[in-house]
Design an enzyme around this catalytic site. Structure first.
Site, PDB file in Angstrom:
ATOM      1  N   HIS B 434       0.751  -1.332   0.017  1.00 37.37           N
ATOM      2  CA  HIS B 434       0.052   0.059   0.135  1.00 37.37           C
ATOM      3  C   HIS B 434       0.788   1.323  -0.071  1.00 37.37           C
ATOM      4  CE1 HIS B 434      -3.379   2.265   1.789  1.00 37.37           C
ATOM      5  NE2 HIS B 434      -3.889   1.860   0.979  1.00 37.37           N
ATOM      6  N   TYR B 467      -8.532  13.861  -4.501  1.00 35.55           N
ATOM      7  CA  TYR B 467      -8.184  13.802  -3.322  1.00 35.55           C
ATOM      8  C   TYR B 467      -7.137  14.424  -2.739  1.00 35.55           C
ATOM      9  CZ  TYR B 467     -10.114   8.835  -4.077  1.00 35.55           C
ATOM     10  OH  TYR B 467     -10.829   7.754  -4.522  1.00 35.55           O
TER      11      TYR B 467
END
Lengths: 518, 700
Positions: B434, B467
């Site tokens: 991630h 974002y």
């Protein structure tokens, strides 16, 4: 040394428990900075030591990781690397298969190195770690390398390695020998001290009587000790003797449990911490040093340093060769060889070797091996004058010289063996077992040695060389002598045949009576 | 005294907390400061969020119930109880959602956009629609009736259907029939403009108008749209419901695949029809949702994207690129001058793409390494990496195939990268990668230099416009060495080495957080100022929460900015009364993870790819790295002080887990707008004035 280009090197170490690689950048000045440091646990040693071979699966896994290392080398466009394997591969019955598989699957060339080469290479990294390494070599320094089963002592003085000795005590070994007693006494540390003292006593007698101003420690639990003293920072490369002794007194009677808790000593190190500390304490007391230098070095650091040395032909490289020669001379001295004879043969052989450069096509390393063979060629006489060449061979083959590989030792032993009577033959086991390349090497080096040895057959250094030259299939050696040289002339004639067989040149000895006038 | 904070009353259930987050999104649709289309979009987001929530979270809870697993969550709720609470909460939410929608439709009409109801179409429309129906719709419809010889058909997951009752001519009673609204046709059918009005009708309404044509000779008693959500999607299960899956694996494996878990029906649907569906689908009454309007609002995305009425959407906003980056030809030189921080989406993502492009063409660059988690369709990052490999650079790309939604898409471009000559690796077994990191190795005059880019967000140029994330360029040597080591670890060539600056999950990242929190506790105990500010997407991890309680009860002040789920309960006396939890939901999705520890005035700041969730800390490869450059540190503190002083979009979490608006009479600050309008690299007087007026946390 100047005007070299900068370069990136890789050193790969296939060890017993793990596979490691270091990638380092070396600038134009030869200064090293680390770029990558990799380590993967892989149980090669447990395969070898329990089954005698490294299993197929382990080799596969090894190759997989090595492929990755190769890729990283490609990232940096590295062409100059050394990949070595130590005892786990060395002692495996399928050693050749392993090396071959690695070559096939990854393209990497693996060298299987001896224990002494491993040490030699590792020590090469010391200079990078210690800023005043130069001074240490000059001043008189004791270097102690404590392993699990044995330890190695080296003494440097006036820029030379003057003494090198292995002893069969190591931290783990002591602990294992004495673990039985531990339960029977309340004062185990005292027994430990006494035991170690008794083992070191004999060393005091044989070590050279020079002032040892410095103390370098490698291995043992020195990094653990340093960790405790620096509270985990581990940045310092020097420990004060007083700090060391204070810690020693502090932990002498502490339980393992306390050591783990209070000092953060790793559980697997705690048993051997005390034996190590006692060893270091005893050794530092052999010196006048006020502290301990602790270069935190590894084999792969040494591999990088070695690559740098080869490329830059650094001062250190010359020093290391000098170290090998001086420790070889010490060995010859131990066996009471005739030093004047050795020096004479050495000089003549090297002279002939250099003149024949185009003919024999060998390099500086072979020249160096020949030199070692010459220094050692007569050591068999210490045992017996009968068959002394065979004795020399046997002594050399069972010795270790720091920085010389097992294969090279075999070449040296063979050259020494063929320095007189017998000539190389495939029927001889010692010779037949060599690779073809090395057989040729031995023949060439032995032929030169024999010729030079003939010229000092009487061990009286009667003949001086004036000139050596090649003309029309003949090698002319112009000499002069004040004394009677019949014995030398006769021996030379006998050796001429073998030399001709090897080089295709007939040696002609010309001797003038008297002193050299020009 | 050692206290443990294992009291279930101290925790909020994560599902219910997530629903509160969705409620905050929902509330954006009634904020009159938002343009109309955006308000509608928020409704569509709520709707699609709920879809995912049901098919992932609710489905997994159902699995647990079916498996007889009844262990309580940290908040003390059994799976059964959770399902009950969820149902209650969602029912209220859906009712509100459609209440708001039905308030917005008239607004839409005022703006000359009409979505017609069946009774609003005129004769001309009928003629047009009939043709459309005959030509386009009819051929793809498959009406199915249920009787003794034909069993209840399989209704496709999440498909929209029309259910109807036919009069049985032969026997007493009715026949149930159903027809799926084809998903290949546009949901919004455009009608001719009239009186300057753009007019649409929903496809299901078109089908309903002509429903008799499907059942010629039968008498259609009634027909209404409905939709079911099933527990079926395996791939999605893996991503968001890992925590639940692990739990259920421990108990008996008895999953009922394909079981219906939600039934949405038209508000007016005939009770007999509802009963037929309920029985056939074996669904509880609590799982039936009556919808007062169109089912499945995702058509709004289409409506909004087709329309170009500017005043109905947010003002166009151009991301800013710092001048020194637009001017320079040598990004490497700029990075060498000092670390560069980029605050997306306020600052452009382009420099990141340019960095890869530049590296591809730079003759001194030796190697490029990058982790890719989710990338956009035609990703300029992927293109740049492929180009670099074609130009002879050594390119290593760690591709995370397990990323949700676009698994297949990932495989396609992973193959493309391989074809171009990149070395593509697929990450460590069992651990999703991630972390977001790029390493460029460059040969420079007398040295090898490593340039590193780290980010809190993915290398995705599309989401980088929506974002909020923070990216960092640096050539700090320790970062370079750590970056190399991390890639070696990810490739499996090396065990995790000792790192200089980075902390890596699942190795030591969690422990590092413990240390940092513990350190604040120690300082608080000494009577020193102790402060933690942490911004993340979700706060779930019970152990971290307990640490925070311990810190709070020892006098550490804790300011949390948690956009989504927050299982921590603030304001409990002697437990969490020093903790404040805020959430910002606005135009952009808050996504950056920033962690601040006062540390006796040293002010340690870390950025991370990880939230405080078990899955991030235990089952992902995540990075935490410190901010060392003083200027960058100052900017992040500025970003924090603006964010903490937001009074417009901030909601404060109450002890009961609900959220309230910020009560402030003194000034109004919308942090996202502030960031859009100001150039944080070049702070002007007005900013300084603003910050002066703010009673900042840092100034106390």
């Amino acid at each position: 040394m100047m005007n070299k280009k900068d370069e990136i090197f890789a050193g790969i170490d296939i060890g017993s428990h793990s596979l490691k690689m270091k990638v380092a950048y070396v600038n134009k000045k030869g200064e090293i900075s680390t770029l990558e440091n990799l380590r993967r646990t892989i149980p090669i040693g447990s395969d070898t030591f329990s089954n005698g071979i490294v299993s197929f699966e382990t080799v596969e896994e090894l190759c997989e990781i090595l492929k990755g290392y190769k890729r990283i080398m490609e990232d940096y466009k590295i062409s100059n690397y050394r990949a070595v394997a130590t005892s786990a591969v060395r002692e495996a019955k399928n050693k050749d298969y392993i090396v071959d598989q690695i070559k096939l699957k990854t393209g990497l060339r693996i060298e299987v190195i001896s224990n002494s080469e491993e040490k030699f290479l590792t020590y090469k990294a010391i200079r990078e770690q210690l800023d005043d390494y130069r001074r240490l070599r000059k001043e008189g320094t004791l270097l102690v390398d404590i392993g699990a089963g044995s330890s190695e002592l080296s003494i440097y003085n006036k820029n030379r390695l003057i003494f090198s000795q292995g002893i069969k005590i190591g931290s783990l070994r002591i602990n294992e020998i004495l673990s039985e007693i531990e339960k029977k006494t309340l004062d185990f540390p005292k027994i430990l001290e006494e035991f170690i003292e008794s083992n070191i006593e004999s060393l005091k007698a044989i070590k050279p009587r020079v002032k040892l101003k410095n103390f370098i420690a490698i291995g043992g639990e020195i990094s653990v000790i340093n960790n405790i003293l620096t509270h985990g920072k581990n940045e310092s490369k020097y420990i004060n003797k007083t700090d060391f002794l204070k810690l020693y007194d502090n932990i002498l009677y502490k339980s393992n449990n306390t050591l783990v808790k209070e000092y953060n000593v790793p559980q697997n190190r705690v048993d051997i911490l005390l034996p190590s500390m006692i060893l270091f304490k005893k050794f530092i007391n052999l010196t006048e040093a006020e502290g301990i230098y602790i270069p935190l070095i590894s084999l792969r650091d040494g591999l990088i340093s070695d690559l740098v040395d080869r490329k830059f032909n650094t001062l250190r490289n010359k020093e290391f060769n000098k170290d090998i020669i001086s420790s070889t001379r010490n060995m010859a001295k131990k066996y009471k060889s005739d030093n004047k004879h050795i020096r004479d043969v050495e000089k003549k052989s090297l002279n002939i070797y250099d003149k024949l450069k185009k003919i024999h096509g060998l390099g500086s390393r072979e020249r160096f091996l020949m030199q070692i063979a010459i220094i050692l060629h007569d050591i068999g006489k210490y045992l017996s004058f009968i068959n002394h060449h065979m004795n020399s061979y046997n002594i050399i083959i069972s010795s270790e010289i720091i920085g010389v590989s097992k294969e090279e030792m075999r070449v040296i032993a063979n050259v020494a063996k063929y320095h007189s009577k017998e000539t190389p033959s495939l029927l001889h086991n010692n010779y037949g077992a060599l690779s073809e390349k090395n057989r040729i090497k031995v023949s060439k080096l032995a032929a030169i040695l024999r010729l030079a040895n003939a010229l000092d057959r009487s061990h009286k250094q009667k003949i001086k060389i004036k000139d050596i030259y090649i003309n029309n299939r003949y090698l002319y050696i112009d000499t002069y002598s004040k004394e009677d040289y019949l014995l030398e002339q006769w021996t030379f004639k006998n050796e001429a045949d073998f030399f001709k067989q090897v080089f295709g040149l007939s040696p002609i000895l010309k001797i003038k009576k008297g002193d050299l006038i020009d | 005294m050692i206290r443990d904070f294992n009291n279930s009353e101290y925790f909020i259930n994560r599902e219910l907390s997530w629903l509160e987050f969705n409620d905050r999104v929902l509330n954006e649709s009634i904020d009159i400061d938002n343009p109309l289309f955006e308000r509608l979009k928020f409704l569509a987001i709520v709707s699609s969020n709920l879809d995912e929530f049901f098919s992932v979270r609710v489905a997994s809870l159902k699995d647990q119930v079916n498996a007889g697993y009844d262990k309580k969550d940290p908040a003390g709720l059994t799976p059964k109880r959770q399902l009950k609470e969820i149902s209650k909460r969602v029912h209220t939410m859906v009712n509100e959602e459609y209440l708001y929608l039905n308030r917005l439709f008239p607004e839409l009409r005022k703006n000359n956009i009409k979505i017609l109801k069946i009774n609003e179409v005129d004769k001309e429309d009928i003629l047009y629609l009939e043709k459309y129906f005959q030509r386009e719709v009819y051929p793809v419809l498959t009406p199915m009736a249920v009787d003794s010889s034909r069993p209840f058909p399989l209704i496709l997951n999440k498909s929209l259907n029309i259910g109807l009752l036919l009069k049985d001519e032969e026997e007493e009673g009715n026949i149930f029939a159903t027809v799926q609204i084809p998903s290949i046709l546009p949901r919004l059918v455009k009608l001719e403009n009239k009186d300057d009005n753009e007019r649409f009708i929903l496809l299901e309404d078109v089908v309903n108008i002509f429903i008799d044509k499907l059942f010629l000779g039968k008498n259609v008693l009634c027909s209404y749209p409905y939709r079911i959500t099933r527990n079926a999607d395996l791939t999605i299960h893996e991503e968001e419901a890992e925590d639940l899956l692990i739990e259920i694996e421990k108990s008996i494996k008895k999953r009922k695949w394909g079981e219906a878990i939600r039934l949405e029906v038209d508000n007016n649907m005939d009770d007999r029809l509802v009963e037929v569906l309920r029985k056939a689908l074996e669904i509880h009454r609590g799982e039936i949702y009556y919808i007062d309007g169109p089912i499945d609002l995702t058509f709004i995305f289409k409506l909004v994207s087709k329309n170009t009425k500017k005043k109905l959407t947010y003002n166009k906003f151009m991301a800013h690129t710092p001048k020194y980056l637009t001017k320079t030809k040598d990004i490497f030189k700029e990075i060498t001058k000092g670390d560069i921080l980029l605050h997306h989406p306020y600052e452009s993502f382009k420099p990141v793409v340019d960095f890869i492009k530049k590296s591809a063409h730079d003759e001194n660059v030796l190697a490029i390494k990058q982790t890719l988690y989710r990338v956009s369709g035609d990703s300029p990052i992927v293109n740049a990496l492929a180009k670099a490999a074609e130009l002879g650079k050594q390119v290593t790309v760690l591709v995370e195939l397990k990323a949700r939604f676009d698994e297949e898409n990932n495989i396609i471009w992973a193959k493309r990268l391989e074809k171009a000559g990149c070395h593509v690796i697929y990450g460590l077994l069992g651990l999703k990668t991630h972390s977001k990191i790029t390493l460029v190795v460059r040969k420079e005059e007398d040295r090898i230099k490593r340039y590193v880019h780290l980010s809190t967000g993915n290398y995705n140029d599309i989401t980088a416009k929506l974002y909020t994330d923070i990216g960092l360029f640096t050539c700090n040597e320790y970062f370079g060495a750590d970056a190399s080591a991390v890639f070696n670890m990810l490739s499996g060539y090396s065990e995790p080495p000792e790192l200089y600056r980075f902390y890596v999950a699942p190795l030591n990242l969690r422990e590092r957080f413990y240390e940092l929190i513990e350190n604040e506790i120690e300082n608080a105990k000494k009577g020193h100022k102790a402060l933690i500010i942490a911004k993340m997407n979700s706060l779930v991890d019970p152990d971290i929460i307990k640490m925070l309680y311990k810190a709070s009860s020892n006098g550490v002040r804790i300011e949390l900015i948690v956009r989504g789920i927050c299982c921590l309960r603030p304001g409990i006396k002697n437990v969490s009364d020093n903790i404040t939890v805020r959430s910002i939901v606005g135009r952009f999705l808050e996504h950056s993870r920033i962690y601040y520890f006062y540390n006796d005035g040293r002010e340690d700041i870390y950025l991370s790819s990880a939230d405080w969730m078990q899955r991030n800390l235990n089952r992902r490869v995540e990075l935490l790295f410190p901010i060392e450059d003083k200027k960058v540190k100052k900017r992040i503190i500025d970003i924090f002080s603006i964010t903490l002083n937001d009074t417009v979009k901030t909601r404060i979490q109450k002890t009961d887990g609900k959220y309230k608006r910020f009560e402030s009479e003194r000034f109004s600050l919308n942090s996202q707008e502030f960031f859009m309008n100001s150039n944080m690299n070049n702070l002007n007087d007005s900013y300084i004035k603003t910050s002066y007026e703010m009673k900042g946390i840092f100034n106390e």
